[in-house]
Enzyme design. Sequence first.
Site, mmCIF file in Angstrom:
data_model
loop_
_atom_site.group_PDB
_atom_site.id
_atom_site.type_symbol
_atom_site.label_atom_id
_atom_site.label_comp_id
_atom_site.label_asym_id
_atom_site.label_seq_id
_atom_site.Cartn_x
_atom_site.Cartn_y
_atom_site.Cartn_z
ATOM 1 N N HIS A 52 17.176 -2.430 -34.866
ATOM 2 C CA HIS A 52 17.373 -1.727 -33.554
ATOM 3 C C HIS A 52 15.826 -0.739 -33.566
ATOM 4 C CE1 HIS A 52 19.215 2.533 -31.476
ATOM 5 N NE2 HIS A 52 18.339 2.330 -30.861
ATOM 6 N N ASP A 297 16.012 2.534 -36.619
ATOM 7 C CA ASP A 297 16.003 3.626 -34.987
ATOM 8 C C ASP A 297 14.554 4.301 -34.754
ATOM 9 O OD1 ASP A 297 16.770 4.563 -32.493
ATOM 10 O OD2 ASP A 297 17.668 6.013 -32.895
ATOM 11 N N HIS A 301 6.816 8.792 -31.690
ATOM 12 C CA HIS A 301 6.058 9.123 -30.359
ATOM 13 C C HIS A 301 4.683 9.774 -31.156
ATOM 14 C CE1 HIS A 301 9.633 9.880 -28.110
ATOM 15 N NE2 HIS A 301 10.125 10.428 -29.479
#
Length: 415
Positions: A52, A297, A301
């Site tokens: 993930h 996960d 950004h």
Amino acid sequence: MLTLTNIRRPNSAQSETLTIENGLIKGWNLPVEGEVIDGKGATVAPALIELHAHLREPGQEVKEDLQSGLAAAAAGGYGTVVSMPNTVPVVDDPAIVRALIEKANGLGFARLRPAAALSKGQQGKQLAELSLLKNAGAAVFTDDGRTNEDARLLRLGLEYAHSLGMVVSVHAEDATLRADGVMNEGPVSEALGLPGNPAAAESARVARDIEISAFTGGRLHIQHLSTARALDLVREAKSRGVPVTCEVCPHHLTLTDEALRGFDAVYKVAPPLRTQADADHLLLGLLDGSVDCLATDHAPHTRAEKEQDMLAAPSGIAYIELAFPLMWTRFGERLGLEKLLHLFTAGPAGVLGWTAPTLEPGQPADVVLLDLETVRKVEPQTFKSKAKFTPWAGEELRGWPVLTLVGGQVAYQRD
């Protein structure tokens, strides 16, 4: 030919050698030949598997791209990465899957196994061309980044995927219960005056998706489980034979909603950081086998995006490079090395029905060497990832990868 010398198998003090030839494990303690790498007493294990990660390519390369993301993964000890499809455009076209694999194969870092969208455009209205996506190399189907609000579409997806021998992976969160919540709903959110995301948003959706899995027989994987109640639902479903698996992320084990008291959006994730009671319960799930694997996960950004206020900043933490050291330092004594390695290797492989990786002769030479003793400070500025900031900056951790081989080739080597 490559020989790793002065290495140790997990929980062994004996120094051994491992010989690799043509991308495969040739054998243990053979005559030393070819290129030689001194492991300096490091522990050898199969390279880690990440189920993930958001690598942001195509379309969001300002945050991350295949080169930076797969280099970061290799630095974290990962040999294989499953990338999420919520890119621009969405990975719902077989041509995109093939292009991503082809590009990744030429980079020389971790191996890429792209996930493909369950629905076209991840809009939740019409199934994507699942058979064609599988044939192109998709590893799993998921609309991660969006929740599957239409129960009928999830039913059809599970049935179709089941006929293909594939897994459907879900972001199990009820969007209407979550609403505009930006952190866990509870005393901390109330004290901060921030809209909360209740634990029930996760557990209610987990309960629904488990029932659909039981009804269809389709294999369901629940991503980034964050609440005690949701884990109990998974545990109960497994006890009655429902084909459901789940993953937990290190950030939900090592951080809680208390971290948000400083209004720092670096701690904003989806699902949100929960309570210490939730984190403790998830750890018990690792110990008793209710949790199938660990996944990061990894969600990079830009710094400018994460420096916005809590309402405007996007959710996500990027830390694929320090997931194993973080878990080893915090929980290694309690979990034990064998269990922890299982959660990073055989566990994720089992979720997708892959053969569990080993270091036996004839197996692919995906290998990591781990320095379990040396303490190193987390220095985000040295990350291979483009997201050079982290909640654990400055923390001293043990268990750092010093060498990662993928198919017998060096994908990462610590200076």
